[in-house]
Design a protein around this motif. Structure first.
Motif, PDB file in Angstrom:
ATOM      1  N   GLN A 237       0.822  -1.212   0.000  1.00 53.43           N
ATOM      2  CA  GLN A 237       0.000   0.000   0.000  1.00 53.43           C
ATOM      3  C   GLN A 237       0.856   1.263   0.000  1.00 53.43           C
ATOM      4  O   GLN A 237       0.494   2.266  -0.609  1.00 53.43           O
ATOM      5  CB  GLN A 237      -0.922  -0.001   1.221  1.00 53.43           C
ATOM      6  CG  GLN A 237      -1.911   1.171   1.241  1.00 53.43           C
ATOM      7  CD  GLN A 237      -2.885   1.087   2.398  1.00 53.43           C
ATOM      8  OE1 GLN A 237      -2.841   0.136   3.179  1.00 53.43           O
ATOM      9  NE2 GLN A 237      -3.771   2.054   2.513  1.00 53.43           N
ATOM     10  N   TYR A 238       1.998   1.208   0.673  1.00 49.81           N
ATOM     11  CA  TYR A 238       2.821   2.402   0.802  1.00 49.81           C
ATOM     12  C   TYR A 238       4.221   2.238   0.206  1.00 49.81           C
ATOM     13  O   TYR A 238       4.976   3.204   0.136  1.00 49.81           O
ATOM     14  CB  TYR A 238       2.956   2.793   2.284  1.00 49.81           C
ATOM     15  CG  TYR A 238       1.621   3.044   2.956  1.00 49.81           C
ATOM     16  CD1 TYR A 238       0.889   4.186   2.676  1.00 49.81           C
ATOM     17  CD2 TYR A 238       1.096   2.121   3.854  1.00 49.81           C
ATOM     18  CE1 TYR A 238      -0.336   4.425   3.282  1.00 49.81           C
ATOM     19  CE2 TYR A 238      -0.129   2.349   4.477  1.00 49.81           C
ATOM     20  CZ  TYR A 238      -0.842   3.490   4.177  1.00 49.81           C
ATOM     21  OH  TYR A 238      -2.057   3.721   4.765  1.00 49.81           O
ATOM     22  N   THR A 239       4.598   1.051  -0.162  1.00 51.87           N
ATOM     23  CA  THR A 239       5.951   0.830  -0.686  1.00 51.87           C
ATOM     24  C   THR A 239       5.904   0.039  -1.988  1.00 51.87           C
ATOM     25  O   THR A 239       4.979  -0.738  -2.229  1.00 51.87           O
ATOM     26  CB  THR A 239       6.810   0.042   0.319  1.00 51.87           C
ATOM     27  OG1 THR A 239       6.186  -1.222   0.591  1.00 51.87           O
ATOM     28  CG2 THR A 239       6.979   0.818   1.612  1.00 51.87           C
ATOM     29  N   VAL A 240       6.915   0.271  -2.804  1.00 48.94           N
ATOM     30  CA  VAL A 240       7.091  -0.498  -4.041  1.00 48.94           C
ATOM     31  C   VAL A 240       8.475  -1.141  -3.993  1.00 48.94           C
ATOM     32  O   VAL A 240       9.486  -0.428  -4.043  1.00 48.94           O
ATOM     33  CB  VAL A 240       6.969   0.401  -5.286  1.00 48.94           C
ATOM     34  CG1 VAL A 240       7.189  -0.429  -6.552  1.00 48.94           C
ATOM     35  CG2 VAL A 240       5.618   1.086  -5.330  1.00 48.94           C
TER      36      VAL A 240
END
Length: 278
Positions: A237-240
């Protein structure tokens, strides 16, 4: 003077090669470089075009933490299954279109071609309902059948063009020598169609390996996912996880690259053999 003209004539070619390297090759280069960087160097600004430190941490992560090998095995099973089923159906169909005259032959051929242009998204929902009622969701058969739907139309057309180049007299000679119709096909048409069949099989394999839409909709269990779907689910959701995604993408690309490099001459031969009627 002639040397200046020759140099000037080479400039467009050099520019074309440079554009090719930038647009086509550089993304693959960057993918590989990112996959072997040290995890601490991924977010460096300015970024490194060549890693100052090499690491296999991302490859270890995708195989240990993300269980990539499971997805690779699934993709291999689906791709090989699609390839085999496609050829088994496409060759007899192509032979019938090439050798047999029947009503609405041209209309049926055109319908097959048009079917290949139909947007996949339009049939995903009804197909999911049908497959769910048939208990084919989360099965290899449920992944192979839709892939065959994608690969079959162009495979039939490719083989039709190839079989059209083969003289019918070969089959007649075989039948005069005592072969039945089926035996004549297996002893003359099938061996001579090998380059076209081989090319069609490789294209079907690559298409099935890269298939995304059906694999996304018809699989809900993680253990049944194919490589493209697994990679698409790496981001949180917040990191790739760019490093993990790059390493997984390299692994997913390797089988296709190996197949193309090993069989590129046969692929080109198969494509060009059916291009000109003999």
């Amino acid at each position: 003077m002639m040397q200046k003209k020759n140099r000037a004539a080479k400039i467009p070619g050099i520019i074309g090669i440079a554009i090719f390297l930038i647009v086509i090759v550089f993304p693959f280069y960057w993918l590989i470089v990112t996959s072997v960087k040290d995890p601490a160097d991924i977010s460096l600004i300015p970024t490194e075009l060549w890693p100052s430190r090499f690491s296999g941490a991302f490859y270890e992560s995708v195989f240990v933490d993300h269980h990539l090998m499971t997805y690779v095995v699934n993709s291999v099973i689906v791709a090989v299954g699609t390839m085999v089923v496609t050829i088994v159906i496409a060759f007899p169909a192509a032979y019938a279109f090439s050798r047999i005259n029947f009503k609405f032959k041209k209309a049926v051929k055109n319908f097959i071609l048009v079917a290949n242009m139909f947007p996949i998204i339009a049939i995903v929902t009804p197909m999911f309902i049908i497959f769910k009622n048939m208990h084919l969701v989360n099965t290899y058969a449920g992944l192979i059948i839709p892939s065959v739907i994608i690969t079959l139309p162009m495979s039939i057309w490719t083989l039709i063009a190839f079989i059209d180049t083969l003289p019918y007299e070969l089959e007649e000679s075989a039948m005069i020598d005592g072969c039945s119709k089926i035996q004549a096909i297996f002893r003359t048409v099938l061996p001579l169609s090998a380059p076209g069949i081989f090319t069609t099989a490789i294209i079907a394999f690559i298409t099935a390996w890269n298939e995304f839409m059906f694999a996304l909709i018809l699989v809900t269990k993680d253990a049944m996912r194919t490589v493209p779907i697994a990679i698409s689910l790496f981001p949180g959701q917040y990191t790739v996880p760019w490093g993990d995604m790059s390493a997984a993408s390299v692994v997913a690309t390797i089988p296709i690259v190996i197949v193309v490099l090993i069989f590129q001459k046969k692929i080109v031969s198969g494509l060009t053999s059916g291009a000109v009627k003999g």
